[in-house]
Design a protein around this motif. Structure first.
Motif, PDB file in Angstrom:
ATOM      1  N   ILE A   3       0.859  -1.174   0.000  1.00 11.81           N
ATOM      2  CA  ILE A   3       0.000   0.000   0.000  1.00 11.81           C
ATOM      3  C   ILE A   3       0.898   1.227   0.000  1.00 11.81           C
ATOM      4  N   GLY A   4       0.730   2.072  -1.011  1.00 10.87           N
ATOM      5  CA  GLY A   4       1.540   3.280  -1.096  1.00 10.87           C
ATOM      6  C   GLY A   4       0.660   4.502  -1.315  1.00 10.87           C
ATOM      7  N   LYS A   5       0.815   5.521  -0.456  1.00  5.28           N
ATOM      8  CA  LYS A   5       0.057   6.753  -0.580  1.00  5.28           C
ATOM      9  C   LYS A   5       1.031   7.901  -0.779  1.00  5.28           C
ATOM     10  N   TYR A   6       0.913   8.570  -1.927  1.00  7.46           N
ATOM     11  CA  TYR A   6       1.826   9.635  -2.292  1.00  7.46           C
ATOM     12  C   TYR A   6       1.011  10.850  -2.730  1.00  7.46           C
ATOM     13  N   ASP A   7       0.860  11.796  -1.797  1.00 12.06           N
ATOM     14  CA  ASP A   7       0.078  13.000  -2.082  1.00 12.06           C
ATOM     15  C   ASP A   7      -1.327  12.594  -2.530  1.00 12.06           C
ATOM     16  N   LYS A   8      -1.683  12.819  -3.783  1.00  9.20           N
ATOM     17  CA  LYS A   8      -3.026  12.515  -4.272  1.00  9.20           C
ATOM     18  C   LYS A   8      -3.133  11.121  -4.900  1.00  9.20           C
ATOM     19  N   HIS A   9      -2.029  10.376  -4.877  1.00  9.05           N
ATOM     20  CA  HIS A   9      -1.993   9.056  -5.491  1.00  9.05           C
ATOM     21  C   HIS A   9      -2.104   7.963  -4.423  1.00  9.05           C
ATOM     22  N   ASP A  10      -2.845   6.908  -4.747  1.00 11.28           N
ATOM     23  CA  ASP A  10      -2.969   5.752  -3.861  1.00 11.28           C
ATOM     24  C   ASP A  10      -2.762   4.494  -4.701  1.00 11.28           C
ATOM     25  N   ILE A  11      -1.740   3.704  -4.351  1.00 11.03           N
ATOM     26  CA  ILE A  11      -1.403   2.503  -5.117  1.00 11.03           C
ATOM     27  C   ILE A  11      -1.458   1.289  -4.191  1.00 11.03           C
ATOM     28  N   ARG A  12      -2.158   0.254  -4.633  1.00 10.60           N
ATOM     29  CA  ARG A  12      -2.268  -0.965  -3.827  1.00 10.60           C
ATOM     30  C   ARG A  12      -2.036  -2.187  -4.714  1.00 10.60           C
ATOM     31  N   VAL A  13      -1.203  -3.098  -4.223  1.00 10.85           N
ATOM     32  CA  VAL A  13      -0.862  -4.312  -4.956  1.00 10.85           C
ATOM     33  C   VAL A  13      -0.950  -5.493  -3.992  1.00 10.85           C
ATOM     34  N   ALA A  14      -1.578  -6.579  -4.434  1.00 10.95           N
ATOM     35  CA  ALA A  14      -1.674  -7.773  -3.591  1.00 10.95           C
ATOM     36  C   ALA A  14      -1.516  -9.024  -4.442  1.00 10.95           C
ATOM     37  N   TYR A  15      -0.851 -10.031  -3.875  1.00  7.04           N
ATOM     38  CA  TYR A  15      -0.663 -11.320  -4.547  1.00  7.04           C
ATOM     39  C   TYR A  15      -1.242 -12.419  -3.669  1.00  7.04           C
ATOM     40  N   PHE A  16      -2.029 -13.322  -4.285  1.00  6.64           N
ATOM     41  CA  PHE A  16      -2.640 -14.433  -3.559  1.00  6.64           C
ATOM     42  C   PHE A  16      -2.231 -15.737  -4.234  1.00  6.64           C
ATOM     43  N   LEU A  17      -1.553 -16.597  -3.483  1.00  7.91           N
ATOM     44  CA  LEU A  17      -1.150 -17.894  -4.025  1.00  7.91           C
ATOM     45  C   LEU A  17      -2.367 -18.742  -4.355  1.00  7.91           C
ATOM     46  N   ASN A  18      -3.369 -18.709  -3.478  1.00 11.17           N
ATOM     47  CA  ASN A  18      -4.634 -19.412  -3.702  1.00 11.17           C
ATOM     48  C   ASN A  18      -5.698 -18.797  -2.798  1.00 11.17           C
ATOM     49  N   ASP A  19      -6.858 -19.419  -2.703  1.00 13.50           N
ATOM     50  CA  ASP A  19      -7.925 -18.853  -1.888  1.00 13.50           C
ATOM     51  C   ASP A  19      -7.770 -19.259  -0.430  1.00 13.50           C
ATOM     52  N   GLU A  20      -8.748 -18.830   0.422  1.00 18.00           N
ATOM     53  CA  GLU A  20      -8.639 -19.061   1.864  1.00 18.00           C
ATOM     54  C   GLU A  20      -8.743 -20.521   2.271  1.00 18.00           C
ATOM     55  N   LYS A  21      -9.169 -21.397   1.337  1.00 15.81           N
ATOM     56  CA  LYS A  21      -9.241 -22.831   1.621  1.00 15.81           C
ATOM     57  C   LYS A  21      -8.001 -23.577   1.132  1.00 15.81           C
ATOM     58  N   GLY A  22      -6.973 -22.849   0.745  1.00 10.74           N
ATOM     59  CA  GLY A  22      -5.742 -23.491   0.307  1.00 10.74           C
ATOM     60  C   GLY A  22      -5.759 -23.943  -1.134  1.00 10.74           C
ATOM     61  N   GLY A  23      -6.701 -23.426  -1.928  1.00 10.55           N
ATOM     62  CA  GLY A  23      -6.768 -23.808  -3.330  1.00 10.55           C
ATOM     63  C   GLY A  23      -7.577 -25.061  -3.560  1.00 10.55           C
ATOM     64  N   VAL A  24      -7.583 -25.518  -4.805  1.00 12.96           N
ATOM     65  CA  VAL A  24      -8.430 -26.643  -5.181  1.00 12.96           C
ATOM     66  C   VAL A  24      -8.038 -27.927  -4.451  1.00 12.96           C
ATOM     67  N   ASP A  25      -6.764 -28.091  -4.098  1.00  9.45           N
ATOM     68  CA  ASP A  25      -6.306 -29.281  -3.367  1.00  9.45           C
ATOM     69  C   ASP A  25      -5.971 -28.949  -1.912  1.00  9.45           C
ATOM     70  N   GLY A  26      -6.619 -27.932  -1.365  1.00 11.58           N
ATOM     71  CA  GLY A  26      -6.349 -27.494  -0.002  1.00 11.58           C
ATOM     72  C   GLY A  26      -6.871 -28.450   1.052  1.00 11.58           C
ATOM     73  N   TYR A  27      -6.686 -28.038   2.310  1.00 12.56           N
ATOM     74  CA  TYR A  27      -6.965 -28.920   3.448  1.00 12.56           C
ATOM     75  C   TYR A  27      -8.445 -29.186   3.674  1.00 12.56           C
ATOM     76  N   SER A  28      -9.342 -28.317   3.180  1.00 11.42           N
ATOM     77  CA  SER A  28     -10.765 -28.431   3.483  1.00 11.42           C
ATOM     78  C   SER A  28     -11.457 -29.354   2.493  1.00 11.42           C
TER      79      SER A  28
END
Length: 241
Positions: A3-28
């Motif tokens: 998350i970067g805030k620079y004066d009037k600019h706001d930049i957000r970047v996120a990376y997700f390896l898989n979903d909250e269930k660990g992906g299609v072969d996850g633990y659930s």
């Protein structure tokens, strides 16, 4: 994430390896045991697979990146763009079965007591087998959505300071939503919400009336072709301390 805030600019970047269930072969074992809807399978919609049944072929998101940039004008107006891109992975070592992308443009502004919000967005699940629908899951429940669609959202609000016993503010709002250009020529989804938000000390409440067609929130589905409108009076009360 970043998350970067620079004066009037706001930049957000996120990376997700898989979903909250660990992906299609996850633990659930049950992929519907989650609080937020995610894609969980390829729906064989054209062959008559039930829209509320477990999908014959499991699928999950993987290696997804989200980007968001906003710029603030005149201290009261925000304009932004968002982008999502990632892979779709099949179960049991199948590997990639397609990819998914989405992008959006939004404007948010407040002029004295009047609030205005608008967003246009588009998403696509580009599946290798050409399917027109995917299965999603949450709240111990399966449903179906089209593989691609475009949506438009417009919200207008008016904030009024009042002195009605413990009530100090009333915010009147109308939120209109349209989902169109769906895969397989499916009918549009439309929803309109008209209501008021009430502030009283630590109590914050919404009272609104919802009217919608082909909208799962009040009894429909995004792959429906209903002509009838569903209606609901919705009351939500929260206490913050």
């Amino acid at each position: 994430s970043f998350i970067g805030k620079y004066d009037k600019h706001d930049i957000r970047v996120a990376y997700f390896l898989n979903d909250e269930k660990g992906g299609v072969d996850g633990y659930s074992g049950d992929k519907t045991h989650r609080y937020s809807y995610d894609v969980v399978g390829i729906r064989d919609y054209a062959s008559g697979e039930g829209i509320y049944s477990a999908p014959a072929q499991q699928m999950g998101e993987s290696n997804t990146i989200n980007l968001r940039y906003t710029y603030n004008f005149f201290s009261n107006t925000e304009v932004g763009v968002s982008l999502l891109s990632g892979d779709l992975e099949g179960g049991s070592g199948v590997g990639s079965v397609g990819d998914h992308t989405a992008y959006a443009f939004h404007v948010k502004s407040k002029i004295e007591n009047i609030g205005i919000m608008f967003q246009a967005s588009e998403y696509e699940y580009d599946l290798d087998n050409g399917s027109d629908a995917v299965a999603v899951g949450a709240w111990a429940f399966y449903d179906t959505i089209p593989t691609e669609a475009t949506s438009y959202n417009l919200n207008l609000s008016y904030s009024q300071s009042v002195s009605l016993g413990p009530i100090t503010n009333l915010t009147y709002y109308n939120d209109y939503n349209l989902i169109t250009d769906k895969s397989a020529g499916l009918d549009d989804t439309t929803m309109n919400v008209t209501g008021v938000a009430i502030s009283a000390g630590g109590v914050y409440a919404y009272v609104d009336f919802v009217i919608a067609k082909n909208q799962p929130f009040i009894g429909g589905t995004l792959v429906g072709n209903a002509d009838d409108w569903n209606k609901r009076l919705n009351i939500n009360i929260g206490y913050y301390f």
